[in-house]
Structures are given as C-alpha cells and as structure tokens.
Design an enzyme around this catalytic site. Structure first.
Site, mmCIF file in Angstrom:
data_model
loop_
_atom_site.group_PDB
_atom_site.id
_atom_site.type_symbol
_atom_site.label_atom_id
_atom_site.label_comp_id
_atom_site.label_asym_id
_atom_site.label_seq_id
_atom_site.Cartn_x
_atom_site.Cartn_y
_atom_site.Cartn_z
ATOM 1 N N ARG A 38 0.826 -1.223 0.000
ATOM 2 C CA ARG A 38 0.000 0.000 0.000
ATOM 3 C C ARG A 38 0.854 1.265 0.000
ATOM 4 O O ARG A 38 0.429 2.292 -0.530
ATOM 5 C CB ARG A 38 -0.938 -0.009 1.200
ATOM 6 C CG ARG A 38 -2.027 -1.036 1.014
ATOM 7 C CD ARG A 38 -3.106 -0.898 2.038
ATOM 8 N NE ARG A 38 -4.242 -1.723 1.653
ATOM 9 C CZ ARG A 38 -5.082 -2.287 2.497
ATOM 10 N NH1 ARG A 38 -4.926 -2.125 3.789
ATOM 11 N NH2 ARG A 38 -6.086 -2.995 2.054
ATOM 12 N N LYS A 198 -21.080 -14.867 0.592
ATOM 13 C CA LYS A 198 -22.486 -14.518 0.829
ATOM 14 C C LYS A 198 -23.133 -13.737 -0.306
ATOM 15 O O LYS A 198 -22.538 -12.836 -0.873
ATOM 16 C CB LYS A 198 -22.570 -13.659 2.095
ATOM 17 C CG LYS A 198 -22.196 -14.386 3.344
ATOM 18 C CD LYS A 198 -22.293 -13.413 4.488
ATOM 19 C CE LYS A 198 -21.945 -14.078 5.806
ATOM 20 N NZ LYS A 198 -21.810 -13.051 6.855
ATOM 21 N N GLY A 346 -9.771 -8.576 -2.021
ATOM 22 C CA GLY A 346 -8.506 -9.183 -1.602
ATOM 23 C C GLY A 346 -8.341 -10.625 -2.048
ATOM 24 O O GLY A 346 -7.260 -11.041 -2.448
ATOM 25 N N GLY A 369 -13.773 -3.102 -0.504
ATOM 26 C CA GLY A 369 -15.071 -2.520 -0.155
ATOM 27 C C GLY A 369 -15.444 -1.381 -1.095
ATOM 28 O O GLY A 369 -16.577 -1.288 -1.566
HETATM 29 P P1 AMP Z 1 -16.077 -12.792 0.138
HETATM 30 O O1 AMP Z 1 -15.324 -12.035 1.196
HETATM 31 O O2 AMP Z 1 -17.552 -12.638 0.209
HETATM 32 O O3 AMP Z 1 -15.509 -12.548 -1.242
HETATM 33 O O4 AMP Z 1 -15.856 -14.320 0.474
HETATM 34 C C1 AMP Z 1 -14.608 -14.916 0.414
HETATM 35 C C2 AMP Z 1 -14.677 -16.192 1.198
HETATM 36 O O5 AMP Z 1 -15.668 -17.029 0.633
HETATM 37 C C3 AMP Z 1 -13.387 -16.972 1.160
HETATM 38 O O6 AMP Z 1 -12.852 -17.007 2.462
HETATM 39 C C4 AMP Z 1 -13.811 -18.352 0.703
HETATM 40 O O7 AMP Z 1 -13.222 -19.397 1.445
HETATM 41 C C5 AMP Z 1 -15.294 -18.341 0.955
HETATM 42 N N1 AMP Z 1 -15.980 -19.323 0.110
HETATM 43 C C6 AMP Z 1 -16.001 -19.378 -1.231
HETATM 44 N N2 AMP Z 1 -16.658 -20.463 -1.646
HETATM 45 C C7 AMP Z 1 -17.061 -21.128 -0.540
HETATM 46 C C8 AMP Z 1 -17.773 -22.329 -0.309
HETATM 47 N N3 AMP Z 1 -18.202 -23.080 -1.341
HETATM 48 N N4 AMP Z 1 -18.028 -22.687 0.960
HETATM 49 C C9 AMP Z 1 -17.572 -21.940 1.980
HETATM 50 N N5 AMP Z 1 -16.896 -20.798 1.839
HETATM 51 C C10 AMP Z 1 -16.628 -20.391 0.592
#
Ligand code: AMP
Length: 389
Positions: A38, A198, A346, A369
């Site tokens: 950064r 999510k 990230g 974000g």
């Molecule tokens: P995000 O911060 O919403 O982009 O989510 C990233 C996280 O989603 C990472 O830590 C991944 O391990 C998790 N992730 C992605 N696919 C899966 C899955 N099929 N089951 C559980 N966690 C997941």
C-alpha cells in the site's frame, strides 16, 4: 474523469494535504510491516507532487484504534519504510492535529507523515471542526486512498470543505478510470464473475451488474443460496436461508443472464486436503467447496468470448487446496481472454497472484469494499467530495 486530478493542480510551493491508504498489515506488536504494497501504491503520486515543487502532509488511518491512541497502530514504522522507498527524509508527526503539527506545517520539511487519524473519534464521525484542523495551513487536498473512498470520514470527506481545491491522486484516478471503463459502456461482450461467501454482501452489486453485463457467472458459496432458491439440493453447503426469497427474485429478474455452476466439488469436511469428489447434485452429507470441471469448462468458454470482465470473489474455498482449482482456472481464463479485465477484492487479488497471472489483468483494484460499492452503482463519498472539473 469529471473530477480534478492532481495533474490539474498547480503544486509549486504549495502545502498539499494528501490522504493516502497506508493501512498496512503489521506483525503483532505493531513494529514490523509485513507488506509495504500500500505504501508503494501511492509512491507515484507522492513523487509526482514533490517533483512539481509541493510540500506534503500525508495522512492515513491504520487498523481500528477506536478513537484512542494505540502505539500498536502507530504510523511510525510506515514513516521509516516510506523514507527508504522515497530516498528522502520523512518527518513523523506526533499527532495529526494540534500545535506541534501546525509548527511542522509552517516549517520547511518536504514530507511530513501525520499520526493515525483514527486516534481521534472525530475522524470516523466526519467531524467538521476536526477536518478544519487537519486542513489548517494546507493549500489543497489530494485523495489517493481509494480503499477508504467509500467512507465519509473527516480526512476523506469533510476536509474538502476547508481547502480551495480537492483532487484525485494518480492511484485514485487509475482506479476510477478502470472501474468507470468496465461499468459505463464497456466493450461487448461484457461479463461479470461473482463469488465469495455470501449473497447478502453483494445484493446491490448483483442488481447493478445485471443492468450492465451480458452474462453474470456465479461461483463460491453464494451459488448455493441461488440453488436453494431453485429448489435444488445443497447438502451441508454454506447457505443463507433468509436470503432465499431475494435470490429467487434476482433469478427471475436476471433470466438467462445469470449462470450457476452445473457441477460441484464436495467434501464432508471443509479442510485442506480433505477427501472430495465431483457431483452434479449435492448429497445431504457433504458441502460444496468449489466449482466442478464442467462448470470450469462452461465458465472458461464464456470468459473467452468476453471483451470486458469484472471479477470479484473466489469460486470456492480457495484458501484450502485443492479447493482453489476453480478460482485458479478462472484467473487463468480471465488472463488468457486478453479482455479489459478489472479484478477487485482481496481474495480475487490473491487468486490472480497465486495463478501467476496478475500482470495479465488490466487492473487489480486496491480497494475491496470501495470497488464493490462502485460496482453497486453507489457514489463514493470520498470521490463525490472532490472538486468538479
Ligand atoms: P467474500 O469475502 O464474500 O468474497 O468471500 C470470500 C470467502 O468465501 C473466502 O474465504 C472463501 O473461502 C469463501 N468461500 C467461497 N466459496 C465457498 C464455499 N463453497 N463454501 C464456503 N466458503 C466459501
């Protein structure tokens, strides 16, 4: 860009307040910087301003000190590192406001680094009086902290009311340029790839991207909430039952624009190296941990047809190999497509690096974000506050 750039300012002999994102990761104890990425990201803007004859007051937050001084979140180690990278003295201020800072501003030092702005609770409250003190003595304001642009804080928003001109730094300008290119009249065919944990984190992003893209490829755990909405089995996969209705509405709105995985890697335990298999229908006793080979093939073909690509979020539990295969395959496909590609967040950044293709991506965003809010179609307060051209 409709906002002023640092290149539009006359900087000669000016005292410039520059908001940077020096929120670097520190080893426990707060003395050792574990990645100076950064700091390096804002070096071009800092060097440019110095070359133009400006004196700089640099400001950043670091961590979450919750409005109180905390030596473990001091910017002192950053001053040392910046001085090495810049090859000229960087004076570390004892605070970000107050008489000692005013004295430094009136002096002749070319680079002053203020102490963590979040040591004061007024920073996150966007307090105008605190912002006025930050700006005191400065002729103009430059914001290079794209990663903080989605926050209306005193050093990113209110401060702009107390200087004559506020402009984007070179990093901020580059971020906005690429994000604008892929969202406003992007080269067709335009696709987005969304993954991660999510649906709830990315609802607005999905809604906005559906208005822009020709195809939206979904991966990661977020796919299973959509599968649930379609009445398909999800076993023990990570889902958000309270978002099923919303997922159903999004599916109806999206029609055939939205693509879901057609096969899955499933495992009984979500652990690195855990036994896994490929299925088309997820059994009750297993969780989906990655997209399967048929999905990789399907998504790779879609990616190869694209002229512009937006990607945010991993396709599976990529931190736990071999469940990184889908994410790595997508990273390689995006790189191979030769399209205008913008990767944000990230995890996706780690994926393109792990796949060894980071240099083949048009732009890897420094702000997770902030880039998501931009993709959701929201105006970032730190950008909105800059002076119009
Ligand atoms: P995000 O911060 O919403 O982009 O989510 C990233 C996280 O989603 C990472 O830590 C991944 O391990 C998790 N992730 C992605 N696919 C899966 C899955 N099929 N089951 C559980 N966690 C997941």
């Amino acid at each position: 860009m409709p906002k002023l750039s640092i290149r539009d300012l006359d900087l000669k002999g000016k005292l410039v307040f520059m908001r940077v994102d020096f929120n670097v990761p520190l080893a426990p104890g707060g003395q050792e910087i574990t990645s100076d990425k950064r700091i390096r990201a804002s070096l071009p803007t800092i060097k440019y301003a110095l070359e133009q004859g400006a004196r700089l007051v640099l400001a950043s937050h670091l961590g979450r000190p919750k409005g109180k001084p905390n030596p473990e979140m001091s910017l002192k180690p950053v001053a040392v590192r910046l001085q090495e990278l810049l090859g000229e003295p960087v004076v570390m201020a004892p605070d970000c406001i107050g008489p000692e800072v005013e004295k430094l501003k009136e002096g002749s030092d070319r680079v002053i680094l203020l102490e963590n702005v979040r040591f004061h609770p007024q920073e996150e409250k966007n307090d105008p009086e605190f912002a006025r003190q930050l700006a005191a003595g400065c002729d103009c304001y430059v914001n290079d902290a794209f990663g903080s642009a989605h926050r209306a804080h005193a050093s990113t928003e209110a401060i702009t009311r107390f200087v004559s001109k506020s402009a984007a730094g070179l990093l901020m300008e580059k971020e906005l340029e690429y994000l604008t290119k892929v969202t406003q009249d992007p080269p067709r065919r335009c696709i987005a790839i969304l993954g991660g944990a999510k649906v709830s984190d990315k609802i607005e992003v999905i809604e906005n991207l559906l208005k822009i893209v020709d195809r939206l490829l979904i991966g990661g755990a977020m796919a299973y909430t959509f599968k649930l909405a379609k009445g398909e089995p999800v076993g023990k996969s990570l889902v958000e039952p309270d978002k099923v209705e919303l997922a159903r509405e999004l599916l109806a709105k999206a029609g055939d624009k939205l693509m879901l995985p057609v096969d899955h890697v499933v495992a009984a335990q979500v652990e690195a190296g855990a036994p896994s298999r490929v299925v088309e229908s997820i059994p009750d006793d297993a969780a989906g941990v990655d997209i399967g080979p048929k999905t990789i093939e399907l998504y790779t073909a879609e990616i190869a047809k694209a002229k512009s690509i937006i990607w945010n979020g991993p396709m599976g539990v990529f931190e736990k190999p071999p469940f990184d295969a889908g994410t790595v395959a997508v990273a390689k496909a995006v790189a191979a497509s030769g399209s205008l590609s913008v990767v944000g967040g990230g995890d996706s950044e780690k994926a393109v690096k792990a796949a060894g293709v980071a240099d083949q991506i048009s732009h890897v965003s420094t702000g997770g974000g902030a880039s998501l809010e931009f993709l959701a179609g929201l105006m970032l307060p730190g950008v909105a506050a800059l002076t119009d051209k």
